[in-house]
Motif scaffolding. Structure first.
Motif, PDB file in Angstrom:
ATOM      1  N   ALA A  12       0.834  -1.206   0.000  1.00  0.00           N
ATOM      2  CA  ALA A  12       0.000   0.000   0.000  1.00  0.00           C
ATOM      3  C   ALA A  12       0.870   1.257   0.000  1.00  0.00           C
ATOM      4  N   LEU A  13       2.176   1.101   0.260  1.00  0.00           N
ATOM      5  CA  LEU A  13       3.107   2.236   0.255  1.00  0.00           C
ATOM      6  C   LEU A  13       3.631   2.564  -1.144  1.00  0.00           C
ATOM      7  N   SER A  14       3.292   1.744  -2.133  1.00  0.00           N
ATOM      8  CA  SER A  14       3.637   2.061  -3.521  1.00  0.00           C
ATOM      9  C   SER A  14       2.851   3.304  -3.914  1.00  0.00           C
ATOM     10  N   ARG A  15       3.483   4.171  -4.700  1.00  0.00           N
ATOM     11  CA  ARG A  15       2.830   5.437  -5.013  1.00  0.00           C
ATOM     12  C   ARG A  15       3.579   6.164  -6.133  1.00  0.00           C
ATOM     13  N   GLN A  16       2.961   7.213  -6.653  1.00  0.00           N
ATOM     14  CA  GLN A  16       3.650   8.132  -7.554  1.00  0.00           C
ATOM     15  C   GLN A  16       4.127   9.313  -6.729  1.00  0.00           C
ATOM     16  N   VAL A  17       5.332   9.765  -7.061  1.00  0.00           N
ATOM     17  CA  VAL A  17       5.916  10.924  -6.375  1.00  0.00           C
ATOM     18  C   VAL A  17       6.289  11.938  -7.444  1.00  0.00           C
ATOM     19  N   THR A  18       5.875  13.196  -7.247  1.00  0.00           N
ATOM     20  CA  THR A  18       6.229  14.273  -8.156  1.00  0.00           C
ATOM     21  C   THR A  18       6.993  15.326  -7.374  1.00  0.00           C
ATOM     22  N   ASP A  19       8.142  15.724  -7.922  1.00  0.00           N
ATOM     23  CA  ASP A  19       8.973  16.762  -7.318  1.00  0.00           C
ATOM     24  C   ASP A  19       9.665  17.500  -8.455  1.00  0.00           C
ATOM     25  N   LYS A  20       9.661  18.803  -8.401  1.00  0.00           N
ATOM     26  CA  LYS A  20      10.314  19.637  -9.420  1.00  0.00           C
ATOM     27  C   LYS A  20       9.821  19.308 -10.825  1.00  0.00           C
ATOM     28  N   GLY A  21       8.536  18.938 -10.937  1.00  0.00           N
ATOM     29  CA  GLY A  21       7.951  18.628 -12.235  1.00  0.00           C
ATOM     30  C   GLY A  21       8.294  17.246 -12.764  1.00  0.00           C
ATOM     31  N   ILE A  22       8.992  16.449 -11.990  1.00  0.00           N
ATOM     32  CA  ILE A  22       9.380  15.098 -12.392  1.00  0.00           C
ATOM     33  C   ILE A  22       8.550  14.105 -11.584  1.00  0.00           C
TER      34      ILE A  22
END
Length: 90
Positions: A12-22
């Motif tokens: 359940a800790l799988s996820r998408q991460v967005t930082d600095k437009g990436i």
């Protein structure tokens, strides 16, 4: 009867991460009958970075990603000049 492939257990800790437009896809998973968790980060180009270490828990795997993100930045997971081209023979 042929052996079946084991099921994959996704955390359940799988996820998408967005930082600095990436944006990267953080995948934490294990095989159903195996205790160790795998951490894989897939970038927008489909290139994946897989940790060599198996983790005892999915929380440990998630923490390892956070440490890498804090220390190296999200840029560590993008395709750029990390690829060294082989010289062309003519």
């Amino acid at each position: 009867m042929p052996d079946r492939d084991p099921n994959i257990v996704n955390s359940a800790l799988s996820r998408q991460v967005t930082d600095k437009g990436i944006t990267v896809d953080v995948q934490i998973y294990r095989l159903e009958h195996e205790p160790g968790w795998t951490l894989e980060v897939v970038n927008q180009s489909g290139t994946s970075t897989v940790w060599d270490t198996e983790f005892s828990t999915d929380e440990e795997a998630s923490s390892a990603f956070k440490i890498a993100l804090d220390e190296e930045g999200i840029e560590a997971f993008i395709d750029n000049a990390n690829v060294i081209p082989f010289p062309k023979r003519g």
